[in-house]
Design an enzyme around this catalytic site. Structure first.
Site, PDB file in Angstrom:
ATOM      1  N   ASP A   9       0.879  -1.353   0.182  1.00 44.67           N
ATOM      2  CA  ASP A   9       0.106  -0.191   0.150  1.00 44.67           C
ATOM      3  C   ASP A   9       0.803   1.443   0.010  1.00 44.67           C
ATOM      4  O   ASP A   9       1.041   1.894   1.349  1.00 44.67           O
ATOM      5  CB  ASP A   9      -1.547  -0.155   1.046  1.00 44.67           C
ATOM      6  CG  ASP A   9      -2.194   1.302   1.578  1.00 44.67           C
ATOM      7  OD1 ASP A   9      -2.004   1.564   0.206  1.00 44.67           O
ATOM      8  OD2 ASP A   9      -2.106   1.708   2.455  1.00 44.67           O
ATOM      9  N   GLU A  70      -0.990  -1.599  -4.914  1.00 47.94           N
ATOM     10  CA  GLU A  70      -2.446  -0.876  -4.956  1.00 47.94           C
ATOM     11  C   GLU A  70      -2.068   0.376  -6.096  1.00 47.94           C
ATOM     12  O   GLU A  70      -1.999   0.568  -6.319  1.00 47.94           O
ATOM     13  CB  GLU A  70      -3.168   0.214  -3.754  1.00 47.94           C
ATOM     14  CG  GLU A  70      -4.536   0.470  -3.793  1.00 47.94           C
ATOM     15  CD  GLU A  70      -4.942   1.708  -2.818  1.00 47.94           C
ATOM     16  OE1 GLU A  70      -5.163   1.264  -1.636  1.00 47.94           O
ATOM     17  OE2 GLU A  70      -3.811   2.710  -2.328  1.00 47.94           O
ATOM     18  N   ASP A 143      -2.480   1.090   7.390  1.00 48.56           N
ATOM     19  CA  ASP A 143      -1.158   0.748   6.477  1.00 48.56           C
ATOM     20  C   ASP A 143      -0.833  -0.592   5.376  1.00 48.56           C
ATOM     21  O   ASP A 143      -0.473  -0.973   4.682  1.00 48.56           O
ATOM     22  CB  ASP A 143       0.258   2.069   6.334  1.00 48.56           C
ATOM     23  CG  ASP A 143      -0.742   3.400   6.676  1.00 48.56           C
ATOM     24  OD1 ASP A 143      -1.037   3.749   5.616  1.00 48.56           O
ATOM     25  OD2 ASP A 143      -0.360   2.893   7.810  1.00 48.56           O
TER      26      ASP A 143
END
Length: 160
Positions: A9, A70, A143
C-alpha cells in the site's frame, strides 16, 4: 518454488506491506507485515530512496514470487496523486530489478475481494484480513493491514 506475495500500500509518509503465502484451510498464511516510514521533514527524493531501499530489503529477505500494488486512485489534490505516483514508481523499480512481476489492484477491487463491498473502511478491511488469515488481531497499523489485503487479493485472484 513456494508462492509468496508481497503486497504494498504505497505512500510517501507510510508505505504498508504484507507478505503472504498459500495455506491449507485458509486463503493464505501471513509471513510478515509492517510499514516503511519516512521522515516528512526530508526532501521527497530522500523519502523515495528510503521506500525503494525498504522494498529492496523486503524482496531480498522474503524472495516473493509476485508483488501486488495498490492501483492508482485520483485524489482531489493533483499534487497528492503525482507524489503517490513517484512512490509507486520506486516500488515498481525494485520489483523490476529483482525480476518480479507486478500486479495492480484498484482500492475498490481490494475492498470487494476482502470485505465484500467496495465501500469498506480501513477497520472493516483489517477485521476481514484477521478473519480470512485466522489471526488473533487485525494487522496494525491500518497501512500494514492494507498491504496484507492487497497481497491476499493477488493470491485469491491467482495472479501470483
Amino acid at each position: 518454488m513456494t508462492v509468496r506475495v508481497l503486497g504494498i500500500d504505497p505512500g510517501t509518509a507510510v508505505t504498508g506491506y504484507g507478505i503472504i503465502e498459500p495455506s491449507n484451510g485458509h486463503p493464505g498464511r501471513l509471513v510478515e507485515c509492517g510499514i516503511i516510514r519516512t521522515d516528512p521533514n526530508e526532501a521527497l527524493w530522500h523519502r523515495l530512496d528510503a521506500i525503494h531501499e525498504g522494498v529492496v530489503e523486503l524482496i531480498a529477505k522474503h524472495r516473493p514470487t509476485a508483488l501486488a500494488l495498490e492501483g492508482v486512485f485520483y485524489a482531489k489534490n493533483v499534487h497528492t496523486t503525482v507524489v503517490l505516483g513517484h512512490a509507486r514508481g520506486v516500488i515498481m523499480l525494485a520489483a523490476a530489478q529483482a525480476g518480479i512481476d507486478v500486479s495492480e489492484f484498484p482500492p475498490a477491487t481490494v475492498k470487494k475481494a476482502i470485505a465484500g463491498t467496495t465501500g469498506a473502511g480501513k477497520s472493516q478491511v483489517g477485521y476481514m484480513v484477521q478473519r480470512l488469515l485466522n489471526l488473533k488481531a487485525p494487522p496494525q497499523p491500518h497501512d500494514a493491514a492494507d498491504g496484507v489485503a492487497i497481497a491476499l487479493t493477488c493470491l485469491m485472484a491467482g495472479q501470483s
